[in-house]
Design an enzyme around this catalytic site. Structure first.
Site, PDB file in Angstrom:
ATOM      1  N   SER A 278       0.825  -1.215   0.000  1.00 38.55           N
ATOM      2  CA  SER A 278       0.000   0.000   0.000  1.00 38.55           C
ATOM      3  C   SER A 278       0.858   1.264   0.000  1.00 38.55           C
ATOM      4  O   SER A 278       0.537   2.246  -0.688  1.00 38.55           O
ATOM      5  CB  SER A 278      -0.970   0.008   1.184  1.00 38.55           C
ATOM      6  OG  SER A 278      -0.302  -0.234   2.391  1.00 38.55           O
ATOM      7  N   HIS A 308      -1.953  -8.841   2.100  1.00 41.02           N
ATOM      8  CA  HIS A 308      -1.599  -7.564   2.752  1.00 41.02           C
ATOM      9  C   HIS A 308      -2.730  -7.220   3.732  1.00 41.02           C
ATOM     10  O   HIS A 308      -3.030  -8.022   4.626  1.00 41.02           O
ATOM     11  CB  HIS A 308      -1.366  -6.524   1.652  1.00 41.02           C
ATOM     12  CG  HIS A 308      -0.786  -5.214   2.104  1.00 41.02           C
ATOM     13  ND1 HIS A 308      -0.067  -5.074   3.267  1.00 41.02           N
ATOM     14  CD2 HIS A 308      -0.820  -3.971   1.526  1.00 41.02           C
ATOM     15  CE1 HIS A 308       0.311  -3.801   3.385  1.00 41.02           C
ATOM     16  NE2 HIS A 308      -0.138  -3.117   2.354  1.00 41.02           N
ATOM     17  N   HIS A 354       5.702 -12.549   7.910  1.00 38.38           N
ATOM     18  CA  HIS A 354       5.901 -11.175   7.442  1.00 38.38           C
ATOM     19  C   HIS A 354       7.121 -11.127   6.532  1.00 38.38           C
ATOM     20  O   HIS A 354       8.071 -11.894   6.725  1.00 38.38           O
ATOM     21  CB  HIS A 354       6.114 -10.211   8.617  1.00 38.38           C
ATOM     22  CG  HIS A 354       5.880  -8.790   8.235  1.00 38.38           C
ATOM     23  ND1 HIS A 354       6.859  -7.999   7.695  1.00 38.38           N
ATOM     24  CD2 HIS A 354       4.761  -8.030   8.267  1.00 38.38           C
ATOM     25  CE1 HIS A 354       6.356  -6.807   7.426  1.00 38.38           C
ATOM     26  NE2 HIS A 354       5.086  -6.794   7.757  1.00 38.38           N
ATOM     27  N   ARG A 363       2.834  -4.197  16.862  1.00 36.54           N
ATOM     28  CA  ARG A 363       1.436  -3.760  16.684  1.00 36.54           C
ATOM     29  C   ARG A 363       0.494  -4.849  17.204  1.00 36.54           C
ATOM     30  O   ARG A 363      -0.587  -4.558  17.707  1.00 36.54           O
ATOM     31  CB  ARG A 363       1.165  -3.462  15.197  1.00 36.54           C
ATOM     32  CG  ARG A 363       2.059  -2.362  14.631  1.00 36.54           C
ATOM     33  CD  ARG A 363       1.887  -2.214  13.123  1.00 36.54           C
ATOM     34  NE  ARG A 363       2.222  -3.441  12.416  1.00 36.54           N
ATOM     35  CZ  ARG A 363       2.054  -3.644  11.113  1.00 36.54           C
ATOM     36  NH1 ARG A 363       1.527  -2.685  10.363  1.00 36.54           N
ATOM     37  NH2 ARG A 363       2.396  -4.776  10.538  1.00 36.54           N
ATOM     38  N   ASP A 409      -2.352  -8.113  11.794  1.00 37.66           N
ATOM     39  CA  ASP A 409      -3.689  -8.560  11.380  1.00 37.66           C
ATOM     40  C   ASP A 409      -4.206  -9.730  12.208  1.00 37.66           C
ATOM     41  O   ASP A 409      -5.398 -10.035  12.163  1.00 37.66           O
ATOM     42  CB  ASP A 409      -3.671  -8.943   9.896  1.00 37.66           C
ATOM     43  CG  ASP A 409      -3.332  -7.759   9.011  1.00 37.66           C
ATOM     44  OD1 ASP A 409      -3.781  -6.649   9.329  1.00 37.66           O
ATOM     45  OD2 ASP A 409      -2.607  -7.932   8.018  1.00 37.66           O
TER      46      ASP A 409
END
Ligand code: CMX
Length: 472
Positions: A278, A308, A354, A363, A409
């Protein structure tokens, strides 16, 4: 260097800032900052001459130095690790995770201003930090909240465009469509068509980025309310912050914990250096001098891919499928069996692995900490925690992924569903709102530094074979 950029910072302010060359009609010159508080644009403009000089000096003194080599494996391996992009806002360390202008997520949680009585950092502060490298004062953040609220009106035709989408059109496609349609409002595109000095590009890019960010909550909420609820969207509350308004427009403004979650979510999903799909797509399209609207839409289209951003939707669906199979038995062996059934079916375990990270994504950690504070007994959170324990050794045994640890995620959906936002197909839209806060500062910086159109070299397989002396 052109005369306008040779000016000192105060002169720059006089020519570019005191008489802004362009402002959104809704914003209309409204003064959102107190007389003593420097606005974001003023702060950025003040720092710009030194930044330009820094890059100029670096290029002049070291421009011909070799900074890496490229193997054929990297060329065929998605350009992993090839140093070829400039991204000022954040750097991703494989072990330590993301740092925003050198600050960890924990440090940002501590340093960035919060809403009155709030716990989590305001995304406004993160945006300010990414663009300027400075931690803003509380007054500056309040001014930015007010400025975004003042610019938030969405053109009627964009609302109608969203309303005409079938509810079966994926929310990310609707989101990208609406952002693309905002091109109609682009100050950059209009100014470029008239003809402007390239030294002024950044200002139009700044104005467009601010307008765009300001409108995203209303657009995102309209998609949500149309597809899943009654189609009614609350107006933006002009005296409230960005995270509150997004939560409120979605229909969850009464729940102060959900509002806090939105503030955290928007902060941590914003930026992840420049090479992810992105960020890179936004930068690449922007390098052709497409407007911030068209550039961000390109980034959103990339974010909508399952490898993604869409992985957060995949994770919740996968967990729910798992729940159907394992029922209340979330024992180690039961979860392990389910993980193997996913892998043996040739599927990836969503939310794990990842391209850069080689340990648990900070995160993920910050969301886990939020869950431990707010929903420790939620059954889905318990399931996520079990997967966190069992998946890494299974993935190591599976032996393929270079990183068996969870990424951002793997956790976000479970937090959202706890508060009643259960529609997983929608989740990537929230990721997209946040991602705008990370990729647009770099677009402004790109234009301010005069970064050129991006154009790496490609060869055919035959040409590469020749290059490495191979006979095919
Ligand atoms: N489950 C199963 N296999 C996995 C895996 C996972 N979670 N992650 C990687 N692998 C596999 C890859 O598919 C690849 O297999 P092949 O050699 O058969 O093609 C192999 O392990 C090596 O991949 P890698 O070098 O470790 O990972 P990549 O850099 O190629 O891809 C990523 C990274 C994120 C796309 C991948 O780990 C993945 O598909 N994860 C699941 C989807 C996901 O969570 N995506 C979100 C990432 C965060 C984000 O960008 O938003």
């Amino acid at each position: 260097m052109a005369s306008s950029l040779r000016l000192g910072s105060s002169a720059l302010r006089t020519s570019f800032i005191s008489k802004p060359i362009v402002q959104s009609a809704a914003y209309n010159g409204l003064r959102c900052y107190s007389a003593k508080t420097k606005s974001l644009k003023e702060t950025f403009a003040d720092k710009l001459p030194a930044e330009i000089e820094k890059v100029k000096k670096l290029k002049k003194e070291h421009g011909s130095k070799v900074i890496g080599e490229v193997t054929l494996d990297q060329v065929y391996g998605g350009a992993r690790g090839i140093k070829s992009l400039v991204w000022e806002g954040s750097v991703l360390d494989p072990m330590d995770g993301i740092r925003f202008r050198g600050k960890t997520i924990e440090e940002c949680q501590e340093l960035l201003p919060k809403a009155p009585g709030g716990e989590e950092p305001l995304p406004e502060g993160l945006f300010w930090l990414l663009l300027t490298g400075e931690v803003p004062s509380e007054a500056q953040v309040r001014g930015l909240s007010a400025e975004w609220a003042a610019r938030s009106d969405v053109p009627k035709f964009v609302e109608e465009l969203i309303d005409r989408c079938p509810s079966t059109l994926h929310p990310m496609a609707q989101f990208s469509l609406a952002v693309t349609a905002l091109e109609h409002e682009s100050a950059f595109a209009k100014a470029y068509a008239k003809g402007i000095n390239k030294k002024e590009y950044w200002q139009y890019t700044f104005e467009d980025s601010m307008d765009l960010i300001a409108k995203l909550p209303t657009i995102a909420a309209r998609i949500y309310r149309n597809v899943y609820k009654d189609g009614k969207v609350a107006p933006v509350q002009k005296d409230k912050d960005y995270g509150f308004n997004l939560a409120n427009q979605l229909g969850f403004g009464e729940n102060k914990d959900f509002v806090e979650l939105m503030r955290l979510y928007l902060t941590i999903h914003s930026d992840h250096e420049g090479g992810n799909v992105s960020a890179h797509a936004t930068h690449l399209v922007g390098s052709a001098l497409s407007s911030p609207m068209l550039s961000l839409a390109a980034g959103l289209n990339g974010l909508a891919g399952p490898l993604h951003g869409l992985a957060n939707q995949e994770v919740l669906n996968w967990l729910q499928e798992m729940k159907k199979v394992v029922g209340n038995d979330i024992s180690d062996i039961s979860i392990k069996d389910y993980l193997w059934s996913t892998l043996n079916a040739g599927r990836v375990v969503p939310g794990y692995g990842h391209a850069v990270l080689r340990k648990t994504d900070p995160r993920y950690v910050s969301q886990r900490q939020f869950a431990l504070r707010h929903l420790p007994d939620d059954p889905m959170f318990k399931l996520v925690s079990q997967v966190f324990k069992i998946a890494p050794p299974v993935l190591i045994e599976h032996g393929k992924t270079k990183n068996p640890w969870p990424n951002v995620d793997a956790h976000s959906g479970v937090l959202l569903q706890y508060y009643g936002l259960t529609e997983a197909n929608y989740y990537t839209v929230l990721f997209g709102v946040s991602r705008a806060l990370g990729v647009l500062p770099q677009l402004i910086i790109d234009r301010a530094l005069g970064m050129p159109i991006e154009r790496p070299k490609s060869f055919s397989t035959e040409a590469y074979a020749k290059l490495v002396g191979a006979q095919l």
